[in-house]
Design an enzyme around this catalytic site. Structure first.
Site, PDB file in Angstrom:
ATOM      1  N   SER A 159       0.808  -1.208  -0.003  1.00 30.27           N
ATOM      2  CA  SER A 159       0.339   0.065  -0.076  1.00 30.27           C
ATOM      3  C   SER A 159       0.934   1.080   0.100  1.00 30.27           C
ATOM      4  O   SER A 159       1.992   1.180   0.526  1.00 30.27           O
ATOM      5  CB  SER A 159      -1.059   0.018   1.164  1.00 30.27           C
ATOM      6  OG  SER A 159      -0.047   0.436   2.174  1.00 30.27           O
ATOM      7  N   LYS A 160       0.815   2.180  -0.485  1.00 33.07           N
ATOM      8  CA  LYS A 160       1.110   3.306  -0.754  1.00 33.07           C
ATOM      9  C   LYS A 160       1.692   4.377   0.405  1.00 33.07           C
ATOM     10  O   LYS A 160       2.174   5.280   0.810  1.00 33.07           O
ATOM     11  CB  LYS A 160       1.021   4.591  -1.296  1.00 33.07           C
ATOM     12  CG  LYS A 160      -0.484   4.835  -1.298  1.00 33.07           C
ATOM     13  CD  LYS A 160      -1.076   6.038  -2.165  1.00 33.07           C
ATOM     14  CE  LYS A 160      -2.277   7.011  -1.992  1.00 33.07           C
ATOM     15  NZ  LYS A 160      -2.850   7.724  -3.560  1.00 33.07           N
ATOM     16  N   ARG A 161       0.972   3.965   2.019  1.00 31.94           N
ATOM     17  CA  ARG A 161       1.108   4.748   3.018  1.00 31.94           C
ATOM     18  C   ARG A 161       2.320   4.434   3.486  1.00 31.94           C
ATOM     19  O   ARG A 161       3.059   5.079   3.982  1.00 31.94           O
ATOM     20  CB  ARG A 161       0.089   4.236   3.688  1.00 31.94           C
ATOM     21  CG  ARG A 161      -1.377   4.896   3.685  1.00 31.94           C
ATOM     22  CD  ARG A 161      -2.353   5.826   4.754  1.00 31.94           C
ATOM     23  NE  ARG A 161      -3.382   5.930   3.967  1.00 31.94           N
ATOM     24  CZ  ARG A 161      -3.443   7.761   2.836  1.00 31.94           C
ATOM     25  NH1 ARG A 161      -2.048   7.421   2.599  1.00 31.94           N
ATOM     26  NH2 ARG A 161      -4.865   8.070   2.785  1.00 31.94           N
ATOM     27  N   LYS A 162       2.471   2.404   2.996  1.00 35.72           N
ATOM     28  CA  LYS A 162       3.703   2.446   3.773  1.00 35.72           C
ATOM     29  C   LYS A 162       5.250   1.988   2.669  1.00 35.72           C
ATOM     30  O   LYS A 162       6.381   1.374   3.079  1.00 35.72           O
ATOM     31  CB  LYS A 162       3.351   0.674   4.246  1.00 35.72           C
ATOM     32  CG  LYS A 162       2.897   0.793   5.661  1.00 35.72           C
ATOM     33  CD  LYS A 162       2.050  -0.625   5.906  1.00 35.72           C
ATOM     34  CE  LYS A 162       0.860  -0.033   7.038  1.00 35.72           C
ATOM     35  NZ  LYS A 162      -0.036  -1.175   6.728  1.00 35.72           N
ATOM     36  N   ASN A 163       5.234   1.890   1.492  1.00 33.70           N
ATOM     37  CA  ASN A 163       6.246   2.315   0.236  1.00 33.70           C
ATOM     38  C   ASN A 163       5.538   2.908  -0.954  1.00 33.70           C
ATOM     39  O   ASN A 163       3.848   2.916  -1.016  1.00 33.70           O
ATOM     40  CB  ASN A 163       5.398   0.510  -0.341  1.00 33.70           C
ATOM     41  CG  ASN A 163       6.924   0.061   0.171  1.00 33.70           C
ATOM     42  OD1 ASN A 163       7.987  -0.093   0.029  1.00 33.70           O
ATOM     43  ND2 ASN A 163       6.845  -1.711   0.688  1.00 33.70           N
TER      44      ASN A 163
END
Length: 521
Positions: free
Chosen positions: A256-260
């Site tokens: 997910s873009k929150r984490k990566n």
RNA sequence: GGCGCUAUCGUCUAGCCUGGUCCAGGACGCCGCCCUCUCACGGCGGAAACAGGAGUUCAAAUCUCCUUAGCGCUACCA
């Protein structure tokens, strides 16, 4: 003896945001399988969510998948005999097919409002019952239906699902999967805006586009029974299913873009070569028969073997990708070729024409021109995290923001600002300097701070230096992915030096944010 | 909570189908040494894994079952 039908696979991205690395992953395996069978790959745009889909996103997806160099045979950009390849242009098809189901009694109108549904769902959740649709409108008397229709009440169309026994699915990799029908609810097929849901659209399209094999993420396994049922209702043969593992974050959750960084465009900008990225994706959950790690798309196709797919969800490891990318740069390019790659990347006149107007007013010697904008061509920029934090923040307004009960520690305040801006940036539709400026002016005003104080840490976060080219223009040129990446990096650096927003404070901040800025996106 | 999927070094994986050749092989990362005008590359070496338990068998990483853990789904999103 009849000839085996041509193998046709598809990739069906939904244009609701940045082109996702997971889409590229699915495209790769659809492509590898199809081509290994001398088949075709179809690209279909699944834009049935009117609220979230944008043409910008569709363009970005086409562009980024094109950049990867994995060529599909049919799609909205290249055409083909089974078009149109954009679901928003096929709505009549879905409506007419939905009508068939209605006529046969396999589907029914549901007049429940979203609020009613949410309330009943909540109730059932509290009673620890399953939260799927409860069948409220499944057996509505025809008079009631007619009355609702006369009142022009909005409705959706739901499919009828069996209430007992289980659905047996055949997965090419996993074998038989049994899912009890009681866990499958009466899924919406046609939304109240007249657009189909994924479930209806994908079945109708896959059939009409003669798709023979579906390679998709394992997140779809649990809705496969609905699809199988639709194929039965229509009397169609269902394509073979092959559910691939999901790419993961380092913490093993779904990528997910929150984490990566998950945007393909980010990887392009961060200096990765498409062939290296594709090669790396091919390493995820798959090995060539001879275990070699460096291979071309063509080599993957030639040796492709379903049996060599592993089912455990692989963690997307940027470090290993970086190593592989390095090998491509060192081993596969002459100096001339590398120069050409650099030019087709960002180091070209087009970029300079954007950057130079920002440098020119500040330059006194030609020698000053190159060092300043180096951050435009970087992935991460380096700086000491303590420089992100000013000595103090001077609040202009009478009252402090609602989540703060006292004048906050500057480190925390900086983290707060970075976070708020992060959230506000999600709302920017058109990534331009003006919009960015507006975003910051707004934050300064709402937080009771001068614009210059808000903006200060961002100069460092974006450019690595407190004095730089104008912030908003720079961010505009840098693009949303890279800008977000750098802000997140600053937040991480702050956290490393002890300026963490605690869980409790984060919650208070979010409340304050939603109250003063409106809901998060 | 319910349902489903998955399970070999920190990570990507080989081996599993067709038990013995596996006190488990390769790669990234990490550590050490060598090469070298620096750094990197490259070369050599090292630490590092069969989730746990039962069963089948002369023999199990490999077959079966249970447990555990992780993940996913549980929307008028895909």
């Amino acid at each position: 003896m009849s000839q085996k039908p041509e193998v046709r696979t598809r990739i069906a991205p939904s244009p609701t945001g940045d082109p996702h690395i997971g889409t590229a992953y699915m495209l790769l395996f659809n492509y590898a399988f199809a081509k290994s069978q001398r088949g075709k790959v179809v690209l279909r745009i699944e834009d049935t969510d009117q609220a979230r889909c944008t043409p910008e996103s569709e363009t970005a997806i086409l562009k980024s998948l094109g950049w990867l160099g994995i060529q599909w045979d049919e799609g909205p950009d290249v055409g083909g005999p089974a078009g149109p390849y954009r679901q928003s242009e096929r709505t009549d098809l879905y409506r007419s097919h939905c009508q068939i189901l209605m006529d046969q009694g396999h589907a029914y109108r549901c007049f429940c409002t979203p609020e009613e549904l949410a309330a009943r769902r909540q109730e059932r959740r509290e009673q620890k019952q399953s939260t799927g649709y409860d069948g409220f409108c499944a057996e509505l008397p025809s008079e009631t239906v007619q009355a609702n229709l006369d009142e022009a009440k909005p409705f959706v169309i739901r499919m009828r699902t069996p209430k007992s026994s289980e659905c047996l699915l055949q997965d090419m990799l996993r074998g038989e999967i049994a899912i009890p029908w009681e866990n499958v609810d009466d899924q919406v097929l046609l939304k109240s805006d007249g657009f189909p849901t994924y479930h209806l659209a994908n079945v109708v399209d896959d059939h009409l586009m003669s798709i023979t094999h579906i390679f998709r993420g394992e997140e779809w396994i649990s809705s496969a029974p609905k699809h199988k049922l639709l194929y039965q209702y229509f009397g169609w043969q269902m394509p073979q299913l092959c559910h691939l593992p999901l790419l993961r974050n380092p913490d093993k959750s779904k990528l997910s873009k929150r984490k990566n960084p998950t945007s393909i465009l980010y990887y392009r900008q961060a200096g990765f070569l498409p062939e290296a990225l594709v090669n790396y994706l091919g390493l995820m959950g798959y090995t060539l028969p001879d275990e070699r790690e460096m291979f071309t798309l063509q080599e993957m196709v030639e040796t492709f073997d379903l049996k060599r797919i592993r089912l455990g969800g692989p963690i997307f490891d940027v470090q290993k990708l970086t190593w592989l990318n390095g090998r491509y740069i060192r081993e596969k390019h002459s100096v001339d070729q590398l120069l050409a790659r650099l030019t087709e990347w960002f180091l070209n006149d087009e970029t300079w024409k954007k950057i130079l107007p920002l440098i020119q007013p500040r330059a006194e010697k030609l020698t000053e021109i190159l060092p300043r904008p180096a951050f435009f061509f970087a992935d991460m920029v380096e700086y000491s995290p303590e420089n992100l934090v000013p000595k103090s923040y001077k609040f202009q307004a009478e009252t402090l923001p609602a989540d703060l009960d006292q004048e906050p520690d500057p480190g925390l305040m900086t983290a707060r600002l970075l976070r708020i801006v992060q959230w506000e940036m999600e709302k920017i539709r058109s990534w331009k300097a003006e919009a960015l400026q507006q975003c910051f002016v707004n934050v300064a005003e709402k937080e009771g701070l001068k614009l210059r104080d808000v903006v200060k840490p961002f100069f460092l976060a974006i450019s690595g230096s407190p004095t730089s080219t104008p912030l908003f223009e720079s961010m505009a040129i840098l693009g949303s992915d890279m800008t977000r990446r750098r802000i997140q990096h600053a937040l991480d650096k702050l956290a490393e030096t002890g300026h963490v927003i605690s869980k409790k404070k984060e919650k208070a901040l979010q409340e304050h944010y939603q109250k003063t800025y409106g809901p998060n996106i």
